[in-house]
Design a protein around this motif. Structure first.
Motif, PDB file in Angstrom:
ATOM      1  N   LYS A  43      11.532  37.754  69.216  1.00 24.98           N
ATOM      2  CA  LYS A  43      11.677  36.492  68.489  1.00 24.98           C
ATOM      3  C   LYS A  43      13.149  36.206  68.211  1.00 24.98           C
ATOM      4  O   LYS A  43      14.016  37.028  68.452  1.00 24.98           O
ATOM      5  CB  LYS A  43      10.893  36.541  67.179  1.00 24.98           C
ATOM      6  N   TYR A  44      13.396  35.010  67.707  1.00 22.92           N
ATOM      7  CA  TYR A  44      14.761  34.641  67.365  1.00 22.92           C
ATOM      8  C   TYR A  44      15.198  35.318  66.070  1.00 22.92           C
ATOM      9  O   TYR A  44      14.394  35.694  65.227  1.00 22.92           O
ATOM     10  CB  TYR A  44      14.882  33.124  67.210  1.00 22.92           C
ATOM     11  N   ARG A  45      16.498  35.415  65.929  1.00 16.33           N
ATOM     12  CA  ARG A  45      17.072  35.915  64.696  1.00 16.33           C
ATOM     13  C   ARG A  45      16.714  34.999  63.535  1.00 16.33           C
ATOM     14  O   ARG A  45      16.687  33.774  63.683  1.00 16.33           O
ATOM     15  CB  ARG A  45      18.594  35.983  64.855  1.00 16.33           C
ATOM     16  N   GLU A  46      16.450  35.591  62.385  1.00 20.03           N
ATOM     17  CA  GLU A  46      16.072  34.820  61.197  1.00 20.03           C
ATOM     18  C   GLU A  46      16.982  35.180  60.028  1.00 20.03           C
ATOM     19  O   GLU A  46      17.053  36.346  59.634  1.00 20.03           O
ATOM     20  CB  GLU A  46      14.610  35.114  60.817  1.00 20.03           C
ATOM     21  N   GLY A  47      17.640  34.207  59.482  1.00 20.73           N
ATOM     22  CA  GLY A  47      18.450  34.415  58.298  1.00 20.73           C
ATOM     23  C   GLY A  47      17.570  34.612  57.092  1.00 20.73           C
ATOM     24  O   GLY A  47      16.624  33.843  56.892  1.00 20.73           O
ATOM     25  N   LEU A  48      17.845  35.609  56.280  1.00 19.63           N
ATOM     26  CA  LEU A  48      17.002  35.930  55.135  1.00 19.63           C
ATOM     27  C   LEU A  48      17.642  35.586  53.800  1.00 19.63           C
ATOM     28  O   LEU A  48      16.954  35.142  52.885  1.00 19.63           O
ATOM     29  CB  LEU A  48      16.648  37.412  55.146  1.00 19.63           C
ATOM     30  N   SER A  49      18.925  35.844  53.670  1.00 19.33           N
ATOM     31  CA  SER A  49      19.565  35.637  52.372  1.00 19.33           C
ATOM     32  C   SER A  49      21.046  35.356  52.557  1.00 19.33           C
ATOM     33  O   SER A  49      21.661  35.764  53.553  1.00 19.33           O
ATOM     34  CB  SER A  49      19.388  36.871  51.484  1.00 19.33           C
ATOM     35  N   CYS A  50      21.594  34.664  51.562  1.00 21.95           N
ATOM     36  CA  CYS A  50      23.033  34.433  51.541  1.00 21.95           C
ATOM     37  C   CYS A  50      23.435  34.031  50.128  1.00 21.95           C
ATOM     38  O   CYS A  50      22.818  33.108  49.555  1.00 21.95           O
ATOM     39  CB  CYS A  50      23.438  33.338  52.526  1.00 21.95           C
ATOM     40  N   PRO A  51      24.421  34.692  49.546  1.00 25.03           N
ATOM     41  CA  PRO A  51      24.893  34.293  48.221  1.00 25.03           C
ATOM     42  C   PRO A  51      25.535  32.904  48.283  1.00 25.03           C
ATOM     43  O   PRO A  51      26.235  32.582  49.246  1.00 25.03           O
ATOM     44  CB  PRO A  51      25.940  35.354  47.876  1.00 25.03           C
ATOM     45  N   LEU A  52      25.293  32.106  47.249  1.00 27.10           N
ATOM     46  CA  LEU A  52      25.821  30.751  47.218  1.00 27.10           C
ATOM     47  C   LEU A  52      26.969  30.647  46.211  1.00 27.10           C
ATOM     48  O   LEU A  52      27.113  31.490  45.327  1.00 27.10           O
ATOM     49  CB  LEU A  52      24.706  29.762  46.870  1.00 27.10           C
ATOM     50  N   ILE A  53      27.732  29.587  46.350  1.00 29.17           N
ATOM     51  CA  ILE A  53      28.923  29.416  45.513  1.00 29.17           C
ATOM     52  C   ILE A  53      28.565  29.322  44.043  1.00 29.17           C
ATOM     53  O   ILE A  53      29.317  29.774  43.172  1.00 29.17           O
ATOM     54  CB  ILE A  53      29.693  28.167  45.965  1.00 29.17           C
ATOM     55  N   ASP A  54      27.404  28.765  43.737  1.00 31.46           N
ATOM     56  CA  ASP A  54      27.032  28.574  42.334  1.00 31.46           C
ATOM     57  C   ASP A  54      26.487  29.839  41.691  1.00 31.46           C
ATOM     58  O   ASP A  54      26.039  29.811  40.549  1.00 31.46           O
ATOM     59  CB  ASP A  54      26.019  27.439  42.206  1.00 31.46           C
ATOM     60  N   GLY A  55      26.499  30.945  42.441  1.00 41.18           N
ATOM     61  CA  GLY A  55      26.026  32.210  41.895  1.00 41.18           C
ATOM     62  C   GLY A  55      24.584  32.527  42.215  1.00 41.18           C
ATOM     63  O   GLY A  55      24.117  33.637  41.968  1.00 41.18           O
ATOM     64  N   SER A  56      23.861  31.566  42.746  1.00 38.75           N
ATOM     65  CA  SER A  56      22.482  31.807  43.141  1.00 38.75           C
ATOM     66  C   SER A  56      22.477  32.390  44.545  1.00 38.75           C
ATOM     67  O   SER A  56      23.524  32.609  45.159  1.00 38.75           O
ATOM     68  CB  SER A  56      21.679  30.507  43.077  1.00 38.75           C
ATOM     69  N   THR A  57      21.283  32.649  45.043  1.00 41.51           N
ATOM     70  CA  THR A  57      21.144  33.220  46.383  1.00 41.51           C
ATOM     71  C   THR A  57      20.110  32.435  47.165  1.00 41.51           C
ATOM     72  O   THR A  57      19.036  32.121  46.647  1.00 41.51           O
ATOM     73  CB  THR A  57      20.707  34.693  46.312  1.00 41.51           C
ATOM     74  N   TYR A  58      20.452  32.116  48.382  1.00 40.21           N
ATOM     75  CA  TYR A  58      19.487  31.512  49.292  1.00 40.21           C
ATOM     76  C   TYR A  58      18.573  32.603  49.825  1.00 40.21           C
ATOM     77  O   TYR A  58      19.034  33.675  50.209  1.00 40.21           O
ATOM     78  CB  TYR A  58      20.200  30.847  50.458  1.00 40.21           C
ATOM     79  N   TYR A  59      17.276  32.311  49.815  1.00 41.51           N
ATOM     80  CA  TYR A  59      16.295  33.182  50.466  1.00 41.51           C
ATOM     81  C   TYR A  59      15.455  32.343  51.413  1.00 41.51           C
ATOM     82  O   TYR A  59      15.046  31.236  51.074  1.00 41.51           O
ATOM     83  CB  TYR A  59      15.372  33.841  49.446  1.00 41.51           C
ATOM     84  N   ALA A  60      15.177  32.883  52.563  1.00 40.68           N
ATOM     85  CA  ALA A  60      14.272  32.207  53.482  1.00 40.68           C
ATOM     86  C   ALA A  60      12.882  32.122  52.862  1.00 40.68           C
ATOM     87  O   ALA A  60      12.466  33.015  52.105  1.00 40.68           O
ATOM     88  CB  ALA A  60      14.207  32.967  54.804  1.00 40.68           C
ATOM     89  N   ASP A  61      12.152  31.073  53.188  1.00 46.46           N
ATOM     90  CA  ASP A  61      10.809  30.900  52.640  1.00 46.46           C
ATOM     91  C   ASP A  61       9.903  32.088  52.967  1.00 46.46           C
ATOM     92  O   ASP A  61       9.030  32.440  52.175  1.00 46.46           O
ATOM     93  CB  ASP A  61      10.184  29.613  53.196  1.00 46.46           C
ATOM     94  N   SER A  62      10.127  32.695  54.105  1.00 48.84           N
ATOM     95  CA  SER A  62       9.259  33.787  54.549  1.00 48.84           C
ATOM     96  C   SER A  62       9.382  35.033  53.668  1.00 48.84           C
ATOM     97  O   SER A  62       8.492  35.889  53.681  1.00 48.84           O
ATOM     98  CB  SER A  62       9.573  34.153  56.006  1.00 48.84           C
ATOM     99  N   VAL A  63      10.482  35.135  52.911  1.00 47.46           N
ATOM    100  CA  VAL A  63      10.681  36.337  52.087  1.00 47.46           C
ATOM    101  C   VAL A  63      10.870  36.016  50.612  1.00 47.46           C
ATOM    102  O   VAL A  63      10.966  36.940  49.786  1.00 47.46           O
ATOM    103  CB  VAL A  63      11.891  37.159  52.589  1.00 47.46           C
ATOM    104  N   LYS A  64      10.920  34.752  50.269  1.00 54.64           N
ATOM    105  CA  LYS A  64      11.148  34.349  48.884  1.00 54.64           C
ATOM    106  C   LYS A  64      10.049  34.911  47.993  1.00 54.64           C
ATOM    107  O   LYS A  64       8.865  34.814  48.306  1.00 54.64           O
ATOM    108  CB  LYS A  64      11.176  32.825  48.788  1.00 54.64           C
ATOM    109  N   GLY A  65      10.451  35.528  46.900  1.00 52.05           N
ATOM    110  CA  GLY A  65       9.504  36.131  45.974  1.00 52.05           C
ATOM    111  C   GLY A  65       9.153  37.568  46.316  1.00 52.05           C
ATOM    112  O   GLY A  65       8.545  38.277  45.507  1.00 52.05           O
ATOM    113  N   ARG A  66       9.526  38.016  47.508  1.00 55.12           N
ATOM    114  CA  ARG A  66       9.247  39.401  47.923  1.00 55.12           C
ATOM    115  C   ARG A  66      10.515  40.210  48.123  1.00 55.12           C
ATOM    116  O   ARG A  66      10.519  41.411  47.848  1.00 55.12           O
ATOM    117  CB  ARG A  66       8.436  39.405  49.229  1.00 55.12           C
ATOM    118  N   PHE A  67      11.556  39.572  48.589  1.00 58.93           N
ATOM    119  CA  PHE A  67      12.825  40.248  48.854  1.00 58.93           C
ATOM    120  C   PHE A  67      13.867  39.779  47.841  1.00 58.93           C
ATOM    121  O   PHE A  67      13.921  38.601  47.491  1.00 58.93           O
ATOM    122  CB  PHE A  67      13.343  39.923  50.244  1.00 58.93           C
ATOM    123  N   THR A  68      14.691  40.702  47.387  1.00 60.39           N
ATOM    124  CA  THR A  68      15.804  40.345  46.507  1.00 60.39           C
ATOM    125  C   THR A  68      17.042  41.146  46.899  1.00 60.39           C
ATOM    126  O   THR A  68      16.936  42.284  47.380  1.00 60.39           O
ATOM    127  CB  THR A  68      15.494  40.609  45.029  1.00 60.39           C
TER     128      THR A  68
END
Length: 120
Positions: A43-68
């Protein structure tokens, strides 16, 4: 320069947990936001997380709530805590310098990944 290496992968049963580590080093790694992505087999590469400038973190929908993500700044380690693992989480996991490119996250400077296998 920046050097990143993921570790901590292994075989886990569905519903289980695993914590991955990303060791960061290099003279400029502090200039980068470090996130996680994975490459499932066939499968293709999937981005899971990335820290954001505002201090929050982006999480992919596929892992949101399960991965931190978290970090130990003294040790220059970034963690990915993975809970409630599913067979579809099976992949090689990498940490990389992440950035938003249009509507998707891109990752650079990744090193060796770590294989996570989730059995059903």
């Amino acid at each position: 320069d920046v050097h990143l290496q993921a570790s901590g992968g292994g075989l886990v049963q569905a519903g289980g947990s695993l914590r991955l580590s990303c060791a960061a080093s290099g003279s400029t790694f502090g200039h980068y936001a470090i996130g996680w992505f994975r490459h499932p087999p066939g499968k293709y590469r999937e981005g899971l997380s990335c820290p954001l400038i505002d201090g929050s973190t982006y999480y992919a929908d596929s892992v949101k709530g399960r991965f931190t993500t978290s970090s130990d700044n003294a040790k220059n380690i970034i963690y990915l805590q993975m809970n409630s693992l599913r067979p579809e989480d099976t992949a090689v996991y990498y940490c990389g310098a992440c950035r938003l490119d249009g509507s998707s996250y891109e990752y650079d400077h990744w090193g060796q990944g770590t294989l996570v296998t989730v059995s059903s």
